[in-house]
Write an enzyme that holds these catalytic residues in place. Structure first.
Site, short mmCIF file in Angstrom:
data_model
loop_
_atom_site.label_atom_id
_atom_site.label_comp_id
_atom_site.label_asym_id
_atom_site.label_seq_id
_atom_site.Cartn_x
_atom_site.Cartn_y
_atom_site.Cartn_z
CB SER A 125 36.91 44.04 40.75
OG SER A 125 35.75 44.49 41.41
CE LYS A 128 37.23 44.41 45.13
NZ LYS A 128 36.42 44.80 43.96
CB SER A 180 35.80 40.47 43.44
OG SER A 180 36.14 41.68 42.82
CE LYS A 285 39.76 41.18 42.18
NZ LYS A 285 38.54 40.65 41.54
#
Length: 346
Positions: A125, A128, A180, A285
Protein backbone atom coordinates in the site's frame (compact mmCIF):
# COMPACT_ATOMS: atom_id res chain seq x y z
CA UNK A 1 -74.55 -99.31 21.78
CA UNK A 2 -70.91 -99.94 22.24
CA UNK A 3 -70.30 -98.70 18.71
CA UNK A 4 -72.21 -95.49 19.43
CA UNK A 5 -70.04 -94.82 22.47
CA UNK A 6 -66.93 -95.31 20.39
CA UNK A 7 -68.17 -92.80 17.78
CA UNK A 8 -69.02 -90.36 20.58
CA UNK A 9 -65.56 -90.67 22.11
CA UNK A 10 -63.95 -90.23 18.69
CA UNK A 11 -66.08 -87.16 18.00
CA UNK A 12 -65.19 -85.60 21.35
CA UNK A 13 -61.50 -86.32 20.70
CA UNK A 14 -61.65 -84.69 17.30
CA UNK A 15 -63.40 -81.63 18.69
CA UNK A 16 -60.87 -81.38 21.53
CA UNK A 17 -58.00 -81.71 19.06
CA UNK A 18 -59.47 -79.05 16.82
CA UNK A 19 -59.94 -76.62 19.68
CA UNK A 20 -56.39 -77.23 20.85
CA UNK A 21 -55.03 -76.78 17.35
CA UNK A 22 -57.07 -73.64 16.87
CA UNK A 23 -55.89 -72.30 20.20
CA UNK A 24 -52.27 -73.05 19.35
CA UNK A 25 -52.66 -71.47 15.92
CA UNK A 26 -54.30 -68.47 17.51
CA UNK A 27 -51.60 -68.28 20.10
CA UNK A 28 -48.96 -68.68 17.44
CA UNK A 29 -50.59 -65.98 15.35
CA UNK A 30 -50.81 -63.76 18.40
CA UNK A 31 -47.19 -64.41 19.21
CA UNK A 32 -46.29 -63.68 15.61
CA UNK A 33 -48.19 -60.41 15.73
CA UNK A 34 -46.63 -59.60 19.07
CA UNK A 35 -43.22 -60.42 17.64
CA UNK A 36 -43.89 -58.27 14.59
CA UNK A 37 -45.21 -55.55 16.82
CA UNK A 38 -42.17 -55.90 19.01
CA UNK A 39 -39.89 -55.76 16.00
CA UNK A 40 -41.75 -52.79 14.64
CA UNK A 41 -41.67 -51.04 17.97
CA UNK A 42 -38.05 -52.01 18.36
CA UNK A 43 -37.18 -50.51 14.98
CA UNK A 44 -38.42 -47.03 15.90
CA UNK A 45 -36.17 -46.59 18.96
CA UNK A 46 -33.22 -47.91 16.98
CA UNK A 47 -33.74 -45.34 14.25
CA UNK A 48 -34.16 -42.69 16.87
CA UNK A 49 -31.02 -43.81 18.61
CA UNK A 50 -29.15 -43.78 15.34
CA UNK A 51 -30.33 -40.29 14.61
CA UNK A 52 -29.41 -39.17 18.07
CA UNK A 53 -26.09 -40.88 17.73
CA UNK A 54 -25.58 -39.25 14.37
CA UNK A 55 -26.43 -35.85 15.81
CA UNK A 56 -24.36 -36.38 18.86
CA UNK A 57 -21.59 -37.82 16.73
CA UNK A 58 -21.19 -34.47 14.93
CA UNK A 59 -19.04 -33.14 17.71
CA UNK A 60 -16.79 -36.19 17.83
CA UNK A 61 -16.63 -36.05 14.05
CA UNK A 62 -15.55 -32.43 14.21
CA UNK A 63 -12.94 -33.37 16.79
CA UNK A 64 -11.63 -36.15 14.60
CA UNK A 65 -11.51 -33.78 11.65
CA UNK A 66 -9.62 -31.28 13.71
CA UNK A 67 -7.18 -33.92 14.87
CA UNK A 68 -6.70 -35.04 11.28
CA UNK A 69 -6.08 -31.47 10.18
CA UNK A 70 -3.55 -30.78 12.88
CA UNK A 71 -1.71 -33.97 11.98
CA UNK A 72 -1.27 -32.71 8.42
CA UNK A 73 1.62 -30.40 7.50
CA UNK A 74 0.77 -26.77 8.20
CA UNK A 75 0.44 -24.81 4.98
CA UNK A 76 2.08 -21.44 5.57
CA UNK A 77 1.54 -18.26 3.60
CA UNK A 78 3.83 -17.78 0.67
CA UNK A 79 7.15 -16.24 1.71
CA UNK A 80 7.81 -12.65 0.81
CA UNK A 81 9.96 -11.84 -2.18
CA UNK A 82 12.71 -10.61 0.12
CA UNK A 83 12.67 -13.93 1.98
CA UNK A 84 12.86 -15.84 -1.30
CA UNK A 85 15.90 -13.74 -2.23
CA UNK A 86 17.59 -14.55 1.09
CA UNK A 87 17.40 -11.00 2.43
CA UNK A 88 15.41 -11.68 5.59
CA UNK A 89 17.33 -12.10 8.82
CA UNK A 90 20.49 -10.36 7.64
CA UNK A 91 22.33 -8.60 10.46
CA UNK A 92 23.01 -4.86 10.40
CA UNK A 93 24.59 -2.35 12.77
CA UNK A 94 21.20 -1.13 14.04
CA UNK A 95 19.74 -4.63 14.54
CA UNK A 96 16.73 -3.77 12.42
CA UNK A 97 14.02 -6.35 11.79
CA UNK A 98 13.37 -5.13 8.26
CA UNK A 99 15.04 -6.87 5.33
CA UNK A 100 15.43 -3.53 3.53
CA UNK A 101 16.05 -0.15 5.13
CA UNK A 102 17.29 3.29 4.22
CA UNK A 103 17.84 6.60 6.02
CA UNK A 104 18.37 9.69 3.86
CA UNK A 105 18.66 13.39 4.67
CA UNK A 106 15.77 14.97 2.77
CA UNK A 107 17.57 18.28 2.28
CA UNK A 108 21.07 17.13 1.33
CA UNK A 109 20.18 13.69 -0.17
CA UNK A 110 22.99 12.20 1.94
CA UNK A 111 22.55 8.53 2.79
CA UNK A 112 23.20 7.78 6.48
CA UNK A 113 22.18 4.15 6.52
CA UNK A 114 21.20 1.56 3.95
CA UNK A 115 20.46 -2.13 3.86
CA UNK A 116 19.67 -3.87 0.55
CA UNK A 117 18.55 -0.50 -0.77
CA UNK A 118 18.95 -1.25 -4.48
CA UNK A 119 16.71 -4.34 -4.63
CA UNK A 120 13.28 -3.82 -6.22
CA UNK A 121 10.59 -5.47 -4.09
CA UNK A 122 6.78 -5.35 -3.77
CA UNK A 123 5.73 -2.25 -1.84
CA UNK A 124 2.06 -3.04 -1.06
CA UNK A 125 0.00 0.00 0.00
CA UNK A 126 2.96 2.37 -0.14
CA UNK A 127 1.71 2.47 -3.73
CA UNK A 128 -1.09 4.77 -2.54
CA UNK A 129 1.36 7.67 -2.27
CA UNK A 130 1.78 7.48 -6.04
CA UNK A 131 -1.99 7.09 -6.41
CA UNK A 132 -2.51 10.30 -4.43
CA UNK A 133 0.01 12.26 -6.50
CA UNK A 134 -1.60 11.18 -9.78
CA UNK A 135 -5.07 12.12 -8.50
CA UNK A 136 -3.91 15.56 -7.37
CA UNK A 137 -1.93 16.15 -10.57
CA UNK A 138 -5.09 15.47 -12.60
CA UNK A 139 -6.76 18.56 -11.09
CA UNK A 140 -10.07 16.67 -11.02
CA UNK A 141 -12.58 18.40 -8.69
CA UNK A 142 -12.08 17.09 -5.17
CA UNK A 143 -15.70 17.78 -4.27
CA UNK A 144 -17.02 15.56 -7.08
CA UNK A 145 -18.95 12.56 -5.75
CA UNK A 146 -17.82 9.06 -6.68
CA UNK A 147 -19.65 5.83 -5.89
CA UNK A 148 -18.25 2.50 -4.71
CA UNK A 149 -19.47 0.07 -7.35
CA UNK A 150 -19.23 -3.69 -7.95
CA UNK A 151 -15.71 -3.40 -9.42
CA UNK A 152 -14.48 -1.59 -6.32
CA UNK A 153 -16.12 -4.16 -4.06
CA UNK A 154 -14.58 -7.03 -6.03
CA UNK A 155 -11.05 -5.66 -5.74
CA UNK A 156 -11.04 -6.12 -1.95
CA UNK A 157 -13.62 -8.08 0.04
CA UNK A 158 -13.00 -6.64 3.49
CA UNK A 159 -14.08 -3.01 3.74
CA UNK A 160 -16.59 -0.81 5.49
CA UNK A 161 -17.14 1.00 2.21
CA UNK A 162 -20.04 -1.12 1.01
CA UNK A 163 -21.26 -1.08 -2.56
CA UNK A 164 -23.30 2.05 -3.21
CA UNK A 165 -21.32 4.20 -0.74
CA UNK A 166 -21.07 7.77 -2.01
CA UNK A 167 -17.88 9.72 -1.29
CA UNK A 168 -16.30 12.89 -2.51
CA UNK A 169 -12.98 12.46 -4.27
CA UNK A 170 -11.35 14.23 -1.31
CA UNK A 171 -12.90 11.82 1.21
CA UNK A 172 -11.74 8.83 -0.83
CA UNK A 173 -8.23 10.28 -0.95
CA UNK A 174 -8.22 10.81 2.81
CA UNK A 175 -9.35 7.24 3.53
CA UNK A 176 -6.82 5.81 1.08
CA UNK A 177 -3.90 7.64 2.69
CA UNK A 178 -4.91 7.56 6.35
CA UNK A 179 -6.49 4.15 6.79
CA UNK A 180 -5.25 2.54 3.57
CA UNK A 181 -8.75 1.88 2.25
CA UNK A 182 -8.29 -0.23 -0.87
CA UNK A 183 -11.78 0.34 -2.27
CA UNK A 184 -11.28 4.09 -1.89
CA UNK A 185 -7.96 3.91 -3.75
CA UNK A 186 -9.36 1.75 -6.51
CA UNK A 187 -12.40 3.96 -7.12
CA UNK A 188 -10.06 6.95 -7.40
CA UNK A 189 -8.28 5.19 -10.24
CA UNK A 190 -11.49 3.93 -11.82
CA UNK A 191 -12.91 7.47 -11.90
CA UNK A 192 -9.81 8.83 -13.64
CA UNK A 193 -10.29 9.77 -17.33
CA UNK A 194 -9.68 6.54 -19.21
CA UNK A 195 -10.21 4.37 -16.15
CA UNK A 196 -7.71 2.05 -14.48
CA UNK A 197 -5.48 1.48 -17.55
CA UNK A 198 -4.99 5.21 -18.07
CA UNK A 199 -4.45 5.72 -14.35
CA UNK A 200 -1.73 3.07 -14.16
CA UNK A 201 -0.02 4.60 -17.19
CA UNK A 202 -0.05 7.95 -15.41
CA UNK A 203 1.47 6.33 -12.29
CA UNK A 204 4.39 4.93 -14.28
CA UNK A 205 4.93 8.22 -16.10
CA UNK A 206 5.06 10.02 -12.77
CA UNK A 207 7.56 7.48 -11.46
CA UNK A 208 9.89 8.20 -14.38
CA UNK A 209 9.49 11.95 -13.90
CA UNK A 210 10.74 11.79 -10.32
CA UNK A 211 13.63 9.43 -11.10
CA UNK A 212 12.21 6.11 -9.93
CA UNK A 213 14.23 4.03 -12.38
CA UNK A 214 13.83 0.69 -10.58
CA UNK A 215 10.07 0.80 -10.05
CA UNK A 216 6.86 -0.32 -11.68
CA UNK A 217 3.19 0.22 -10.85
CA UNK A 218 0.32 -2.09 -11.81
CA UNK A 219 -2.72 -0.88 -9.84
CA UNK A 220 -3.78 1.99 -7.53
CA UNK A 221 -4.07 -0.07 -4.33
CA UNK A 222 -0.81 -1.97 -3.99
CA UNK A 223 -2.61 -5.29 -3.66
CA UNK A 224 -0.78 -6.58 -6.73
CA UNK A 225 2.77 -7.79 -6.16
CA UNK A 226 3.72 -6.21 -9.50
CA UNK A 227 3.88 -2.85 -7.71
CA UNK A 228 7.62 -2.80 -7.02
CA UNK A 229 10.30 -0.31 -6.10
CA UNK A 230 13.73 -0.13 -4.52
CA UNK A 231 14.30 1.64 -1.20
CA UNK A 232 16.31 4.28 -3.05
CA UNK A 233 13.37 4.92 -5.39
CA UNK A 234 10.99 5.13 -2.43
CA UNK A 235 13.03 7.94 -0.88
CA UNK A 236 12.53 9.80 -4.17
CA UNK A 237 8.79 9.12 -4.04
CA UNK A 238 8.66 10.28 -0.41
CA UNK A 239 10.44 13.49 -1.27
CA UNK A 240 8.08 14.13 -4.21
CA UNK A 241 4.93 13.31 -2.21
CA UNK A 242 6.06 15.66 0.56
CA UNK A 243 5.59 18.57 -1.83
CA UNK A 244 1.80 18.00 -1.72
CA UNK A 245 0.25 19.61 1.35
CA UNK A 246 -2.85 17.43 1.17
CA UNK A 247 -0.79 14.23 1.16
CA UNK A 248 1.15 15.42 4.21
CA UNK A 249 -2.04 16.26 6.06
CA UNK A 250 -4.11 13.24 5.07
CA UNK A 251 -1.38 10.64 5.64
CA UNK A 252 -0.78 11.92 9.19
CA UNK A 253 -4.46 12.29 10.18
CA UNK A 254 -4.82 10.19 13.39
CA UNK A 255 -8.46 9.13 12.98
CA UNK A 256 -11.72 10.07 11.34
CA UNK A 257 -15.40 9.31 11.89
CA UNK A 258 -17.59 9.26 8.79
CA UNK A 259 -21.27 8.46 8.37
CA UNK A 260 -21.54 5.58 5.92
CA UNK A 261 -24.87 3.93 5.27
CA UNK A 262 -26.47 6.16 7.93
CA UNK A 263 -24.09 4.74 10.55
CA UNK A 264 -20.99 6.43 12.00
CA UNK A 265 -17.80 4.55 11.15
CA UNK A 266 -14.47 5.32 12.80
CA UNK A 267 -11.33 4.94 10.70
CA UNK A 268 -7.88 4.89 12.28
CA UNK A 269 -4.48 5.73 10.89
CA UNK A 270 -2.63 2.51 10.11
CA UNK A 271 0.57 3.91 11.64
CA UNK A 272 0.58 3.56 15.42
CA UNK A 273 3.39 6.13 15.69
CA UNK A 274 1.04 8.72 14.21
CA UNK A 275 -1.74 7.80 16.63
CA UNK A 276 0.63 7.84 19.59
CA UNK A 277 2.43 11.03 18.58
CA UNK A 278 5.79 9.34 19.31
CA UNK A 279 7.61 11.08 16.50
CA UNK A 280 7.51 14.32 14.53
CA UNK A 281 6.14 12.73 11.36
CA UNK A 282 5.51 14.89 8.31
CA UNK A 283 4.30 12.17 5.94
CA UNK A 284 3.93 8.40 6.13
CA UNK A 285 2.44 5.30 4.58
CA UNK A 286 2.23 1.70 5.70
CA UNK A 287 1.73 -1.39 3.59
CA UNK A 288 1.30 -5.14 3.73
CA UNK A 289 0.70 -8.05 1.42
CA UNK A 290 2.35 -11.46 1.76
CA UNK A 291 4.71 -10.77 -1.12
CA UNK A 292 5.92 -7.52 0.48
CA UNK A 293 5.84 -8.25 4.19
CA UNK A 294 5.21 -5.39 6.60
CA UNK A 295 6.37 -2.08 5.12
CA UNK A 296 6.66 1.53 6.23
CA UNK A 297 7.91 4.77 4.71
CA UNK A 298 8.05 8.09 6.57
CA UNK A 299 9.34 11.60 6.51
CA UNK A 300 10.21 12.50 10.09
CA UNK A 301 12.17 15.26 11.74
CA UNK A 302 14.84 14.03 14.17
CA UNK A 303 17.24 16.45 15.87
CA UNK A 304 15.72 19.08 13.60
CA UNK A 305 16.86 17.09 10.54
CA UNK A 306 14.26 15.97 7.98
CA UNK A 307 14.88 12.27 7.41
CA UNK A 308 13.39 9.98 4.79
CA UNK A 309 12.93 6.52 6.29
CA UNK A 310 12.19 3.31 4.39
CA UNK A 311 11.55 -0.11 5.93
CA UNK A 312 10.50 -3.07 3.76
CA UNK A 313 9.70 -6.69 4.60
CA UNK A 314 9.71 -6.30 8.36
CA UNK A 315 9.31 -9.56 10.26
CA UNK A 316 6.60 -8.80 12.82
CA UNK A 317 3.45 -6.71 12.96
CA UNK A 318 4.99 -3.95 15.08
CA UNK A 319 8.66 -4.34 14.17
CA UNK A 320 8.57 -1.81 11.32
CA UNK A 321 7.47 0.84 13.82
CA UNK A 322 10.10 -0.37 16.29
CA UNK A 323 12.70 -0.06 13.53
CA UNK A 324 11.67 3.56 13.01
CA UNK A 325 12.12 4.20 16.73
CA UNK A 326 15.54 2.47 16.66
CA UNK A 327 16.65 4.77 13.85
CA UNK A 328 15.33 7.81 15.70
CA UNK A 329 17.16 6.81 18.90
CA UNK A 330 20.34 6.04 16.96
CA UNK A 331 20.25 9.42 15.25
CA UNK A 332 19.48 11.27 18.48
CA UNK A 333 22.50 9.66 20.16
CA UNK A 334 24.81 11.00 17.48
CA UNK A 335 27.49 13.39 18.75
CA UNK A 336 27.21 17.00 17.73
CA UNK A 337 26.98 17.33 14.02
CA UNK A 338 25.39 15.00 11.52
CA UNK A 339 26.65 11.46 10.95
CA UNK A 340 29.10 10.77 8.18
CA UNK A 341 27.27 10.20 4.94
CA UNK A 342 27.77 6.90 3.17
CA UNK A 343 27.03 8.48 -0.19
CA UNK A 344 24.77 11.02 -1.81
CA UNK A 345 21.76 10.22 -3.98
CA UNK A 346 22.09 11.37 -7.55
Amino acid sequence: MCLNRLWLLAFVGLVSFGIATSFQASAANKDSQTAKSSKASAKTPVKSDVKKTAKSSKKPKAVRTTVTRTSEPVVEARPSFATALGLRGQHDDLSLKSSVAMVVNQDTKEVYFEKNSSVSLPIASITKLMTAMVVLDSKLPLDDTIVINADDVHIYRTSRLAGGTVLTREEALLLALMSSENRAAYTLGRNYPGGIPAFVDAMNRKAKEIGMTHSHFADPTGLMSENVASAEDLTRMLSAAYQYKMIREFSTWPDLTMVIGKRPQKFLNTNRLVRAGDMNIGLQKTGFINAAGKCLVMQARVNNTPLLLVFLDSVGTQSRFADAVRVRDWYERMPSGEPTAIRRLM
